[in-house]
Design an enzyme around this catalytic site. Structure first.
Site, PDB file in Angstrom:
ATOM      1  N   GLU A   1       0.812  -1.198   0.000  1.00 60.70           N
ATOM      2  CA  GLU A   1       0.000   0.000   0.000  1.00 60.70           C
ATOM      3  C   GLU A   1       0.863   1.274   0.000  1.00 60.70           C
ATOM      4  OE1 GLU A   1      -3.218  -0.042  -0.233  1.00 60.70           O
ATOM      5  OE2 GLU A   1      -3.518   2.125   0.016  1.00 60.70           O
ATOM      6  N   ASP A   2       1.885   1.268   0.820  1.00 59.03           N
ATOM      7  CA  ASP A   2       2.585   2.530   1.102  1.00 59.03           C
ATOM      8  C   ASP A   2       4.000   2.631   0.539  1.00 59.03           C
ATOM      9  OD1 ASP A   2       0.372   3.308   2.464  1.00 59.03           O
ATOM     10  OD2 ASP A   2       1.120   2.728   4.428  1.00 59.03           O
TER      11      ASP A   2
END
Ligand code: MN
Length: 748
Positions: free
Chosen positions: A101-102
């Site tokens: 996600e990051d």
């Protein structure tokens, strides 16, 4: 950047906030390794180390809102999961859960480095993380649907997600206020119910308490302060209890673990603010938990505790023989301590304890530790998820799903929305009137109708989760209707309606109450001269203060006095004061009439020897009837027919359930019993004579006999006679039915 995680680097407002960077909310990798070592469970440490290094590198340059290194978050989530007993894959997925996600790393790379199982878990988590929370229903529905699908694919995704959310809640202090409230609301409405449904109580309770702190900071602080004030007392109180129980069980039970605690702030909150009780009215603020090795010991401990302390009737629940839907098992009872403080006791085995605290996660513990599969119980957990998905398969409307899941998550509650979007929850079965009074008594009192999902509904419409309800009010509304008292489900609505009647409608209450009381007297054949009525009522124990006859009528009118409750006392007193040899027609006693035996009543009352028995006059039970006893105040036990209108249909939910006792006929004793018959027939000459002759011919003793004309050329005879049992009574009725012109003979 994920919107459900508080990982955005945003400093607005942070300086004014408290202790979100407090290291007590975080665990580092050293802590995690130590916990794994002490857990006694098998983990693949090489793979976990590799995942940690991988995540550490990926998040190297990132920080939490608090300014702490980002890596502490995934490590803390993994720490929670080890505590829940989850397996190596779950720990690895937790460490890597924000990587895709990051950071720049892709799912394919994860798959290459850690295998497809881990990649699938991360994919599930990443998809969940993309869901934006919004107050709009469809967004929420979509959110839930994704979670359910993830659950049915691999339930570990949800357990990891719960741990992730729990850690974010612990460190939410760093967020802006609006965001904190949004996340807290979602946690309360969606995540805590899921944790509850999966039986992960430890997570559920912490989530609820943390959410409540932001959703109602004032209410939370109030309860917290109240609890702190009494903390010292409570500790010594619990220490005493532990000592007393340990002392008594030492010789009987080998291994016993006792802990005392105070219920979660959220559960006290629900009982105080939502059910309108004060803290001292809540029985189970104090809870003592007793954990033993075997199921037999559970019941032994229960016996010991009921022996030391006085149990509160009807508070005993056996969730061992009947587990809750989330597989929770324990014995629950509430008893009164020697200091007079009631407290709840939960008794369970260690196995049951693990299931109670960790729910579905507990089954992973065994799987990971022993290597065996605990497939059956897992399937049981998952069948619930699958069932919901199946019933939703054909449904295109995602909001339907929200209703289903929310109802299923908490079947005792419904959630409805006001047109402005506020969520109000009420006990299941609540009607639109309950909702109106839950909003405000002024809304209830001026209510003239309601719309559900923009359609007008009847006033007794039972609310369903997810509905949007608009209460229609009018300034010139007439106020609540008396019928509403029978419709409403919540005690809050009932008491608000009653207090309205009490205040606003005294004249009407008096008229209504008087009419109702007179009807009831007539029905019971009670005739008290009007000028003696006030004195008579003063002798009846009414429990509420009544100064005049009008007060009494008014109280009946607004519902403060319920006639069905006091009529037995009125009947008894009337019998004592007025029914001496009376004016009714009593035929002379035939010479051969059997004398009423004085010995024994022919009834055995369970658990009571030598008790005064009397047969209630409302139903005059005779042998063969299904009967039940009621412990009167000072007049022994009165025996009723089970079908009598004065016997509550459901004893356990009756007003004073412990006063109802089982009773049965003692077969050896032949006795005579009084019963009343109502005989209706053509009003012809000799009708009354025929009836009394027929009875005499059967050697039936007649106690009383009344005859009166009915308007349509018929006559009605009420007769009280002696019979020996139901068989005898049947014969009598059959014989009476042979008399010409008789249309019905019924027992009264
Ligand atoms: Mn996270």
């Amino acid at each position: 950047m994920s919107t459900t995680d508080n990982n955005n680097i945003n400093n607005t407002g942070v300086s004014s906030l408290g202790n979100c960077s407090d290291m007590r909310h975080y665990n580092d990798y050293g802590d995690l390794k130590e916990l794994i070592r002490s857990s006694g469970l098998k983990f693949d440490m090489a793979r976990i180390d590799k995942a940690y290094r991988y995540a550490y590198e990926a998040h190297k340059d990132q920080r939490r809102v608090s300014g702490l290194p980002y890596i502490l978050h995934p490590v803390s989530v993994a720490y929670i999961l080890v505590g829940l007993g989850m397996d190596t894959d779950s720990i690895i997925a937790a460490l890597l859960h924000d990587v895709v996600e990051d950071t720049e790393i892709t799912l394919d790379e994860i798959s290459k480095d850690f295998g497809s199982d881990i990649a699938l878990l991360i994919d599930g988590l990443t998809k969940l993380a993309k869901i934006k929370y919004s107050n709009r229903e469809e967004q929420q529905a979509e959110n839930l649907r994704k979670m359910l699908i993830a659950m049915s694919n691999d339930i570990r995704v949800i357990i990891i997600k719960l741990a992730d959310r729990l850690h974010n809640m612990r460190t939410i202090e760093c967020m802006r206020e609006q965001k904190r409230r949004d996340i807290a609301l979602e946690t309360m409405e969606v995540y805590a119910p899921i944790a509850h449904r999966l039986g992960i109580t430890a997570v559920k309770e912490e989530m609820e308490d943390l959410s409540l702190r932001y959703l109602d900071p004032v209410g939370y602080a109030e309860i917290e302060a109240e609890l702190n004030k009494t903390a010292g007392d409570r500790e010594s109180f619990i220490a005493d209890l532990k000592a007393e129980i340990l002392d008594r069980s030492r010789d009987v039970i080998d291994d016993i673990y006792i802990s005392g605690r105070v219920k979660s702030i959220h559960s006290i909150y629900r009982k105080t603010f939502m059910k309108g009780k004060t803290i001292d009215e809540i029985y189970d603020i104090f809870a003592v938990r007793v954990i033993v090795n075997t199921m037999t010991d559970c019941y032994n401990v229960l016996g010991i505790i009921h022996d030391i302390y006085k149990p509160i009737p009807n508070r005993f629940k056996d969730y061992i023989s009947t587990p809750k839907p989330n597989m929770y098992q324990s014995l629950h009872t509430t008893v009164i301590s020697h200091r007079g403080i009631p407290f709840e006791v939960q008794i369970r085995t260690w196995d049951m304890h693990h299931t109670a605290e960790y729910g579905i996660a507990a089954h992973w513990k065994y799987k990971a530790g022993v290597g065996g599969k605990d497939g059956d119980s897992l399937d049981e957990h998952l069948s619930w998820v699958r069932k919901i998905l199946e019933t939703q398969k054909d449904s295109v409307d995602a909001t339907d799903l929200v209703s289903t899941i929310k109802t299923d998550l908490n079947p005792n509650e419904v959630f409805v929305f006001t047109p402005k979007g506020d969520v109000i929850n009420l006990p299941a079965g609540s009607t639109v009137i309950d909702l109106a009074y839950a909003i405000h008594s002024a809304v209830g009192n001026s209510m003239v109708g309601a719309k559900v999902d923009r359609r007008i509904v009847p006033i007794d419409y039972p609310l369903k989760t997810g509905e949007i309800v608009e209460i229609l009010t009018q300034k010139e509304a007439q106020g609540p209707k008396r019928d509403w008292l029978k419709i409403v489900r919540t005690s809050e609505a009932r008491s608000k309606i009653r207090s309205w009647f009490k205040k606003e409608r005294r004249e009407e209450n008096i008229a209504e109450g008087k009419a109702e009381f007179e009807r009831e007297l007539k029905k019971n054949g009670i005739n008290i001269p009007e000028n003696e009525l006030e004195d008579f009522l003063k002798k009846v124990n009414l429990k509420i203060q009544v100064n005049t006859l009008d007060d009494f009528y008014a109280a009946i009118g607004y519902g403060g006095i319920q006639l069905w409750k006091i009529m037995p006392r009125i009947r008894d007193l009337y019998q004592k004061l007025y029914v001496k040899p009376n004016t009714e027609y009593v035929p002379p006693v035939p010479a051969e009439a059997p004398k009423r035996k004085k010995v024994g009543s022919g009834v055995i009352v369970e658990g009571m020897d030598d008790v005064l028995i009397k047969f209630s006059r409302c139903c005059n039970p005779v042998p063969g009837d299904d009967i039940i006893g009621f412990i009167t105040r000072g007049y022994g036990v009165s025996i009723h027919n089970r079908n009598c209108k004065n016997v509550p249909r459901d004893i356990t939910s009756a007003e004073e359930p412990d006063r109802w006792v089982s009773a049965h006929w003692e077969h050896s004793v032949r006795e005579v019993f009084q019963t009343s018959l109502e005989i209706i027939g053509m009003d012809r000459t000799g009708f009354l004579a025929d009836v009394s002759n027929q009875l005499s011919a059967m050697h039936i003793m007649i106690r009383t006999l009344n005859c009166r004309e009915l308007p349509d050329g018929m006559a009605i005879i009420n007769v009280t006679i002696d019979v020996t049992d139901t068989g005898h009574l049947k014969t009598v009725i059959a014989r009476l039915n042979t008399i010409s012109g008789i249309t019905s003979v019924t027992r009264k």
